[in-house]
Design a protein around this motif. Structure first.
Motif, PDB file in Angstrom:
ATOM      1  N   GLN A  34       4.728  -3.725   0.216  1.00  0.00           N
ATOM      2  CA  GLN A  34       5.279  -2.590   0.954  1.00  0.00           C
ATOM      3  C   GLN A  34       5.912  -3.047   2.272  1.00  0.00           C
ATOM      4  N   GLU A  35       5.267  -4.007   2.930  1.00  0.00           N
ATOM      5  CA  GLU A  35       5.809  -4.536   4.182  1.00  0.00           C
ATOM      6  C   GLU A  35       7.152  -5.227   3.979  1.00  0.00           C
ATOM      7  N   LEU A  36       7.408  -5.681   2.749  1.00  0.00           N
ATOM      8  CA  LEU A  36       8.668  -6.345   2.435  1.00  0.00           C
ATOM      9  C   LEU A  36       9.727  -5.381   1.932  1.00  0.00           C
ATOM     10  N   GLY A  37       9.371  -4.091   1.850  1.00  0.00           N
ATOM     11  CA  GLY A  37      10.356  -3.086   1.448  1.00  0.00           C
ATOM     12  C   GLY A  37      10.199  -2.550   0.048  1.00  0.00           C
ATOM     13  N   ILE A  38       9.160  -2.963  -0.674  1.00  0.00           N
ATOM     14  CA  ILE A  38       8.926  -2.458  -2.032  1.00  0.00           C
ATOM     15  C   ILE A  38       8.070  -1.201  -1.948  1.00  0.00           C
ATOM     16  N   VAL A  39       8.468  -0.158  -2.643  1.00  0.00           N
ATOM     17  CA  VAL A  39       7.711   1.092  -2.642  1.00  0.00           C
ATOM     18  C   VAL A  39       6.989   1.239  -3.974  1.00  0.00           C
ATOM     19  N   THR A  40       5.929   2.005  -3.978  1.00  0.00           N
ATOM     20  CA  THR A  40       5.185   2.261  -5.206  1.00  0.00           C
ATOM     21  C   THR A  40       5.913   3.298  -6.049  1.00  0.00           C
ATOM     22  N   ALA A  41       6.130   2.972  -7.302  1.00  0.00           N
ATOM     23  CA  ALA A  41       6.840   3.886  -8.200  1.00  0.00           C
ATOM     24  C   ALA A  41       6.007   5.135  -8.468  1.00  0.00           C
ATOM     25  N   LYS A  42       6.672   6.259  -8.524  1.00  0.00           N
ATOM     26  CA  LYS A  42       5.988   7.489  -8.889  1.00  0.00           C
ATOM     27  C   LYS A  42       5.693   7.491 -10.388  1.00  0.00           C
ATOM     28  N   GLU A  43       4.863   8.440 -10.816  1.00  0.00           N
ATOM     29  CA  GLU A  43       4.383   8.463 -12.187  1.00  0.00           C
ATOM     30  C   GLU A  43       5.521   8.465 -13.205  1.00  0.00           C
ATOM     31  N   ASN A  44       6.603   9.187 -12.918  1.00  0.00           N
ATOM     32  CA  ASN A  44       7.691   9.330 -13.883  1.00  0.00           C
ATOM     33  C   ASN A  44       8.847   8.371 -13.626  1.00  0.00           C
ATOM     34  N   GLU A  45       8.688   7.409 -12.728  1.00  0.00           N
ATOM     35  CA  GLU A  45       9.756   6.476 -12.407  1.00  0.00           C
ATOM     36  C   GLU A  45       9.554   5.145 -13.123  1.00  0.00           C
ATOM     37  N   VAL A  46      10.682   4.486 -13.425  1.00  0.00           N
ATOM     38  CA  VAL A  46      10.642   3.146 -14.011  1.00  0.00           C
ATOM     39  C   VAL A  46      10.642   2.138 -12.874  1.00  0.00           C
ATOM     40  N   ALA A  47       9.690   1.223 -12.900  1.00  0.00           N
ATOM     41  CA  ALA A  47       9.532   0.254 -11.814  1.00  0.00           C
ATOM     42  C   ALA A  47      10.372  -0.997 -12.052  1.00  0.00           C
ATOM     43  N   ASP A  48      10.678  -1.696 -10.964  1.00  0.00           N
ATOM     44  CA  ASP A  48      11.351  -2.996 -11.030  1.00  0.00           C
ATOM     45  C   ASP A  48      10.336  -4.124 -11.179  1.00  0.00           C
ATOM     46  N   LEU A  49       9.107  -3.852 -10.727  1.00  0.00           N
ATOM     47  CA  LEU A  49       8.041  -4.837 -10.773  1.00  0.00           C
ATOM     48  C   LEU A  49       6.771  -4.188 -11.309  1.00  0.00           C
ATOM     49  N   CYS A  50       6.122  -4.844 -12.247  1.00  0.00           N
ATOM     50  CA  CYS A  50       4.802  -4.405 -12.728  1.00  0.00           C
ATOM     51  C   CYS A  50       3.801  -5.516 -12.423  1.00  0.00           C
ATOM     52  N   LEU A  51       2.684  -5.142 -11.811  1.00  0.00           N
ATOM     53  CA  LEU A  51       1.622  -6.110 -11.536  1.00  0.00           C
ATOM     54  C   LEU A  51       0.343  -5.621 -12.193  1.00  0.00           C
ATOM     55  N   ILE A  52      -0.183  -6.413 -13.103  1.00  0.00           N
ATOM     56  CA  ILE A  52      -1.418  -6.061 -13.804  1.00  0.00           C
ATOM     57  C   ILE A  52      -2.493  -7.052 -13.375  1.00  0.00           C
ATOM     58  N   ASN A  53      -3.556  -6.539 -12.781  1.00  0.00           N
ATOM     59  CA  ASN A  53      -4.675  -7.365 -12.313  1.00  0.00           C
ATOM     60  C   ASN A  53      -5.806  -7.226 -13.328  1.00  0.00           C
ATOM     61  N   THR A  54      -6.158  -8.309 -13.985  1.00  0.00           N
ATOM     62  CA  THR A  54      -6.980  -8.244 -15.181  1.00  0.00           C
ATOM     63  C   THR A  54      -8.443  -8.630 -14.955  1.00  0.00           C
ATOM     64  N   CYS A  55      -9.255  -8.261 -15.937  1.00  0.00           N
ATOM     65  CA  CYS A  55     -10.684  -8.562 -15.982  1.00  0.00           C
ATOM     66  C   CYS A  55     -10.965  -9.307 -17.283  1.00  0.00           C
ATOM     67  N   SER A  56     -12.047 -10.104 -17.295  1.00  0.00           N
ATOM     68  CA  SER A  56     -12.395 -10.811 -18.525  1.00  0.00           C
ATOM     69  C   SER A  56     -13.900 -10.937 -18.690  1.00  0.00           C
ATOM     70  N   VAL A  57     -14.639  -9.916 -18.225  1.00  0.00           N
ATOM     71  CA  VAL A  57     -16.092 -10.018 -18.253  1.00  0.00           C
ATOM     72  C   VAL A  57     -16.647  -9.900 -19.674  1.00  0.00           C
ATOM     73  N   THR A  58     -15.905  -9.245 -20.576  1.00  0.00           N
ATOM     74  CA  THR A  58     -16.312  -9.107 -21.973  1.00  0.00           C
ATOM     75  C   THR A  58     -15.084  -9.228 -22.865  1.00  0.00           C
ATOM     76  N   ASP A  59     -15.315  -9.360 -24.189  1.00  0.00           N
ATOM     77  CA  ASP A  59     -14.175  -9.376 -25.104  1.00  0.00           C
ATOM     78  C   ASP A  59     -13.487  -8.020 -25.142  1.00  0.00           C
ATOM     79  N   VAL A  60     -14.252  -6.948 -24.890  1.00  0.00           N
ATOM     80  CA  VAL A  60     -13.653  -5.611 -24.793  1.00  0.00           C
ATOM     81  C   VAL A  60     -12.698  -5.552 -23.609  1.00  0.00           C
ATOM     82  N   ALA A  61     -13.091  -6.173 -22.495  1.00  0.00           N
ATOM     83  CA  ALA A  61     -12.223  -6.213 -21.321  1.00  0.00           C
ATOM     84  C   ALA A  61     -10.928  -6.963 -21.640  1.00  0.00           C
ATOM     85  N   ASP A  62     -11.035  -8.074 -22.353  1.00  0.00           N
ATOM     86  CA  ASP A  62      -9.832  -8.822 -22.743  1.00  0.00           C
ATOM     87  C   ASP A  62      -8.888  -7.937 -23.554  1.00  0.00           C
ATOM     88  N   HIS A  63      -9.452  -7.200 -24.501  1.00  0.00           N
ATOM     89  CA  HIS A  63      -8.653  -6.312 -25.350  1.00  0.00           C
ATOM     90  C   HIS A  63      -7.971  -5.232 -24.518  1.00  0.00           C
TER      91      HIS A  63
END
Length: 449
Positions: A34-63
């Motif tokens: 945000q400090e660099l000028g990127i805004v969070t996309a609203k629910e119905n907007e298409v984003a330029d960047l997607c960031l997915i922060n993942t978990c791997s504590v179980t095989d279900v989490a991996d899935h």
């Protein structure tokens, strides 16, 4: 050199799986971008960047991680997709092979997110960066990325520690997060002061094994607690989770008389069978765990104590589970967080011959969840009719406004009393009857502070 013009006007979408630490780090990523000028996309907007922060504590989490990546790619066609977190560190080739993923950052590399984005958006064709992944071996994970943010929550989450040296036989977290490391007490105190300047009233201390704080700095967790307690503009602190062997009697005694550390403990037991604890390579036995619970209740009788427990671990025979259930029944705790054992590739638990069926894991989980409900209900019951101070939180759409007492009783307001102006306010209430699904006590406001 970062060219901030490449970031201006772009929209980002975030998705987080897993623990409070992950949510805190994602929120910090969002603030940085945000400090660099990127805004969070609203629910119905298409984003330029997607960031997915993942978990791997179980095989279900991996899935769930793979499903989340596919959903984000479909929802945001053409976006630059970055995957980070534990699953990214443990399975970078698998993640990078998912169609639409542009960049996979491991535990050491996520601190350089902005640099990677600057390179990607600085004229490098998208195809040339497709399916790149950047991870290092566990011994080389050394960075500590500060994080203190709240996202869309009232409470702030302060990352005080990362990584783990314990290598329990069932767990992959040390391989995903690296060895234990932390920043200085002075740095964390300044982050707490900044939180106060931003209007924050409650901070949750997060990490992977936070009782191990200071191993690389020559400091210790009790000194951190004492230093944070002196930041007077913060009204409340909570400790997210502490290993039993790292909860010193001195820490419990200090929390009993602390100005701002709440009467609330979250302690992983994992099994009430000493035999299973040995198979897990846990660093305590049931006698030590029982002592810690008894001391907490002796010094802080009204404390809420949550306990993590795993069912169906390899080697957990029927007799071992019965011992675990009976031990848990005997403890004066408030809630059980029950997790069925999940086999993880590369863990030494796979060498243990006795395997518990999935059906039996479900049965054992149900037994302990029923026990947890009884203990939580009994803990709440003794507070009906009493007064308490509650920090209220902004209600999610369609849900009742709620907050928590110092000892972590969830409190709800009736629609007639709910008011957005109460968000992040400390309010004196009288605790009344249970709500409809018995997950909270209804409250009658006495006065606002």
């Amino acid at each position: 050199m970062i060219d901030s013009s490449a970031f201006q006007g772009k929209k980002a979408a975030y998705y987080t799986l897993g623990c409070k630490l992950n949510f805190s780090e994602t929120s910090s990523f969002g603030l940085l971008l945000q400090e660099l000028g990127i805004v969070t996309a609203k629910e119905n907007e298409v984003a330029d960047l997607c960031l997915i922060n993942t978990c791997s504590v179980t095989d279900v989490a991996d899935h769930k991680c793979r499903q989340a990546i596919h959903r984000m790619v479909r929802k945001h066609p053409g976006a630059f997709v970055v995957v980070t977190g534990c699953y990214a560190q443990l399975a970078p080739q698998t993640v990078s092979a998912i169609d639409g993923v542009d960049l996979v950052l491991g535990a050491n590399e996520k601190a350089s997110l902005v640099q990677f984005l600057s390179e990607a958006w600085g004229g490098v064709p998208k195809q040339s960066s497709l399916h790149r992944y950047h991870t290092v071996k566990v011994k080389d994970i050394k960075t500590f990325t500060p994080s203190c943010s709240r996202g869309n929550r009232t409470r702030f989450f302060l990352k005080v520690q990362d990584g783990c040296d314990y290598f329990c036989t069932y767990c992959t977290i040390p391989y995903a997060r690296g060895f234990s490391r932390s920043t200085s007490i002075a740095s964390l105190v300044e982050q707490a002061r900044q939180t106060a300047r931003e209007g924050g009233k409650e901070i949750v201390l997060t990490g992977v094994n936070i009782g191990d704080f200071g191993k690389n700095t020559g400091e210790n967790f009790l000194d951190l607690v004492k230093a944070l307690d002196e930041v007077e503009d913060i009204s409340r602190y909570r400790i997210s989770s502490l290993e039993p062997d790292l909860i010193s009697d001195e820490l419990i005694a200090y929390c009993a008389q602390s100005r701002a550390f709440m009467p609330h403990f979250h302690i992983p037991l994992q099994s009430g069978s000493d035999e299973v604890l040995r198979l897990m390579h846990r660093r305590y036995d049931t006698a030590l765990f029982a002592h810690k619970i008894q001391l907490i209740k002796q010094l802080i009788p009204h404390a809420f104590i949550g306990v993590d427990v795993i069912v169906g671990m390899r080697g957990e025979t029927d007799d071992c589970f019965a011992q675990s259930r009976d031990f848990l029944e005997s403890l004066d705790v408030s809630q059980l967080h029950v997790f069925p054992y999940s086999e993880r590739p590369g863990t030494t638990a796979l060498r243990i011959p006795y395997v518990v069926s999935e059906q039996e894991k479900k049965r054992r989980s149900a037994v302990l969840l029923e026990l947890s409900d009884r203990k939580t209900h009994a803990f709440y019951e003794q507070w009906r009719g009493k007064e308490a101070e509650v920090l209220f939180e902004k209600a999610s759409r369609g849900r009742a406004m709620h907050g928590f007492t110092p000892n972590y009783i969830r409190v709800e307001l009736s629609p007639e009393q709910a008011d957005a102006a109460l968000d992040n306010q400390l309010v004196d209430v009288r605790l009344m009857d249970f709500n409809r699904d018995k997950t909270a006590l209804m409250a009658q406001i006495i006065k606002e502070r």
